[in-house]
Design a protein around this motif. Structure first.
Motif, PDB file in Angstrom:
ATOM      1  N   UNK A   1       0.828  -1.211   0.000  1.00 32.88           N
ATOM      2  CA  UNK A   1       0.000   0.000   0.000  1.00 32.88           C
ATOM      3  C   UNK A   1       0.859   1.256   0.000  1.00 32.88           C
ATOM      4  N   UNK A   2       0.436   2.242  -0.765  1.00 37.71           N
ATOM      5  CA  UNK A   2       1.158   3.504  -0.846  1.00 37.71           C
ATOM      6  C   UNK A   2       0.596   4.466   0.192  1.00 37.71           C
ATOM      7  N   UNK A   3       1.374   4.749   1.219  1.00 33.94           N
ATOM      8  CA  UNK A   3       1.001   5.648   2.298  1.00 33.94           C
ATOM      9  C   UNK A   3      -0.298   5.183   2.944  1.00 33.94           C
ATOM     10  N   UNK A   4      -1.286   6.079   3.089  1.00 32.42           N
ATOM     11  CA  UNK A   4      -2.541   5.741   3.767  1.00 32.42           C
ATOM     12  C   UNK A   4      -3.638   5.349   2.786  1.00 32.42           C
ATOM     13  N   UNK A   5      -3.268   4.912   1.594  1.00 33.25           N
ATOM     14  CA  UNK A   5      -4.246   4.562   0.574  1.00 33.25           C
ATOM     15  C   UNK A   5      -4.340   3.036   0.480  1.00 33.25           C
ATOM     16  N   UNK A   6      -5.244   2.395   1.242  1.00 30.44           N
ATOM     17  CA  UNK A   6      -5.306   0.930   1.258  1.00 30.44           C
ATOM     18  C   UNK A   6      -5.656   0.315  -0.080  1.00 30.44           C
ATOM     19  N   UNK A   7      -6.348   1.055  -0.939  1.00 28.94           N
ATOM     20  CA  UNK A   7      -6.731   0.520  -2.242  1.00 28.94           C
ATOM     21  C   UNK A   7      -5.722   0.843  -3.335  1.00 28.94           C
ATOM     22  N   UNK A   8      -4.644   1.536  -2.976  1.00 28.97           N
ATOM     23  CA  UNK A   8      -3.634   1.918  -3.955  1.00 28.97           C
ATOM     24  C   UNK A   8      -2.294   1.317  -3.536  1.00 28.97           C
ATOM     25  N   UNK A   9      -1.786   0.412  -4.353  1.00 31.52           N
ATOM     26  CA  UNK A   9      -0.529  -0.268  -4.029  1.00 31.52           C
ATOM     27  C   UNK A   9       0.476  -0.043  -5.142  1.00 31.52           C
ATOM     28  N   UNK A  10       1.745  -0.223  -4.809  1.00 30.04           N
ATOM     29  CA  UNK A  10       2.762  -0.030  -5.830  1.00 30.04           C
ATOM     30  C   UNK A  10       4.139  -0.439  -5.357  1.00 30.04           C
ATOM     31  N   UNK A  11       5.079  -0.367  -6.265  1.00 28.70           N
ATOM     32  CA  UNK A  11       6.490  -0.648  -5.986  1.00 28.70           C
ATOM     33  C   UNK A  11       7.289   0.339  -6.815  1.00 28.70           C
ATOM     34  N   UNK A  12       7.925   1.314  -6.142  1.00 25.15           N
ATOM     35  CA  UNK A  12       8.641   2.377  -6.841  1.00 25.15           C
ATOM     36  C   UNK A  12      10.034   2.560  -6.257  1.00 25.15           C
ATOM     37  N   UNK A  13      11.019   2.719  -7.130  1.00 23.05           N
ATOM     38  CA  UNK A  13      12.368   3.079  -6.746  1.00 23.05           C
ATOM     39  C   UNK A  13      12.719   4.419  -7.376  1.00 23.05           C
ATOM     40  N   UNK A  14      13.626   5.137  -6.729  1.00 23.49           N
ATOM     41  CA  UNK A  14      14.041   6.447  -7.225  1.00 23.49           C
ATOM     42  C   UNK A  14      15.551   6.561  -7.242  1.00 23.49           C
TER      43      UNK A  14
END
Length: 415
Positions: free
Chosen positions: A335-348
């Motif tokens: 999950x991305x931050x406090x968004x339970x319905x939004x998930x991801x995998x990101x590198x910078x």
């Protein structure tokens, strides 16, 4: 020296008064850098009241002329004093820098049709990048092995990353598992370039860039790779009252534009601060050792950004986002931050700052130029820190470009 600013429509006039010598060249350069960071890419430098111009001052003028030309902006000198005009004419630079004498040598480009809209914190401009394009996603390896650092030679595979692929995961540059076993760390690859953070104690990021027939190769323990073409380019800029736009806001817009539940994205943007984590030690060890996520050994294995890092840098971000992760993708996203319905995998990957030109950009040229001309400062796995009061929040950006493509097929490869 005295510097004042006046708006001339789309241009910004900066009036300089005094001597432009070695004492004042750096203050003028700093002022110009701050102005360009603020999004002004058309600058008129009024030197009517400059009484002396040295080679140090000329160096500043040439530097910013080239920089703004490179991003399709403009940098011209108006109303030069007699002393300034004489010096620049003798140096053969008058025709290049003086307003109205052919200083803008960039040919006019044909503007593509775009769509504009706003959200609470930012404005957006959307271009069609490759009509009808899509991406295929390949999930490689088993990320659950990270919890107990049970990676072994059979989990490693060498993957090449040409210009039409991007990826995130754990990997290293080297010749096979034995060579890399003490250096595996976070990596990202995009548009023919790859960067990773070794875990051998040096804490110095390394990178590879495609050249001629050479293609970056990464020894990968696990990761997500995406191949194909992007369908859209999204330009964005934070509203003045908001100052910055969060990664989750950009991801939501990207998924909306892609029109799918899952999408791949590559972002190049001015950072307002990145929040993330990075491995300190390679996750290759004996299975009997305790989990790296247990306390207190987690402190020895992972470093976290206690506050947002790499602000005022230019970041390349790559990853996959989803509103409904299929089973093959679920182990790789969070999950991305406090968004339970939004998930991801990101590198910078964070670089020294350079301005981005406005309008349409090519992802390959943009990423390659950044790797070749700027300093690679660090590599992070982006995570949100939502702890009350002490939390660093999530990664934020000021302005930039995001290439996005719908993911239409997902496959998995397990050792």
């Amino acid at each position: 020296m005295e510097i004042t600013e006046h708006s001339l429509g789309a241009d910004l006039e900066m009036r300089v008064k005094g001597r432009l010598d070695s004492s004042w060249a750096d203050p003028l350069a700093l002022r110009l850098e701050e102005t360009i960071r603020g999004g002004r890419h058309r600058i008129v430098l009024n030197l009517a009241e400059v009484t002396y111009l040295s080679s140090a001052g000329i160096r500043v003028l040439i530097k910013f002329y080239k920089q703004l030309q490179g991003i399709q902006g403009s940098f011209v000198i108006s109303a030069p004093s007699e002393q300034v005009k004489t010096v620049l004419d003798l140096a053969g630079l008058g025709a290049l820098l003086f307003a109205g004498t052919g200083g803008d040598l960039t040919p006019a480009s044909v503007a593509k049709e775009s769509r504009h809209f706003e959200r609470e914190h930012a404005t957006f401009e959307v271009f069609e990048y490759v009509a009808g394009a899509s991406l295929t996603c390949h999930a490689i390896g088993d990320p659950t092995l990270l919890q107990s650092c049970r990676f072994a030679e059979e989990h490693c595979r060498a993957l090449s990353f040409p210009e039409n692929e991007f990826a995130v995961g754990l990997g290293a540059f080297g010749n096979g598992f034995a060579d890399c076993r003490n250096r595996f760390g976070e990596f990202l690859a995009a548009a023919g370039a790859a960067a990773y953070l070794p875990t051998d104690g040096t804490n110095i990021p390394d990178y590879l860039v495609k050249a001629e027939t050479f293609v970056p190769v990464v020894e990968v323990l696990y990761g997500l790779t995406c191949a194909g073409q992007f369908a859209h380019l999204i330009r964005f800029e934070a509203k003045k009252e908001a100052l910055a736009v969060a990664l989750t806001d950009l991801v939501e817009v990207g998924l909306e534009i892609a029109g799918t539940e899952t999408a791949g994205m590559v972002l190049v943007a001015e950072s307002a601060g990145l929040t993330g984590a990075a491995l300190r030690r390679s996750p290759v060890r004996q299975a009997s050792d305790p989990s790296l996520f247990a306390h207190p050994q987690i402190r020895e294995w992972l470093s976290f950004t206690a506050e947002r890092a790499y602000s005022r840098s230019l970041a390349v971000v790559a990853g996959v986002a989803t509103h409904a992760a299929p089973a093959t993708l679920a182990p790789f996203v969070r999950p991305l931050d406090k968004h339970p319905q939004l998930a991801g995998h990101f590198h910078a990957a964070a670089f020294s700052h350079r301005p981005l030109k406005k309008g349409e950009l090519d992802v390959k040229t943009t990423v390659a130029t950044l790797f070749e001309s700027e300093v690679l400062q660090g590599v992070l796995h982006l995570v949100g820190d939502s702890r009350e009061i002490v939390g660093a929040g999530q990664s934020e950006f000021v302005r930039g470009a995001c290439w996005v493509g719908p993911i239409t097929a997902i496959s998995a490869e397990r050792s």
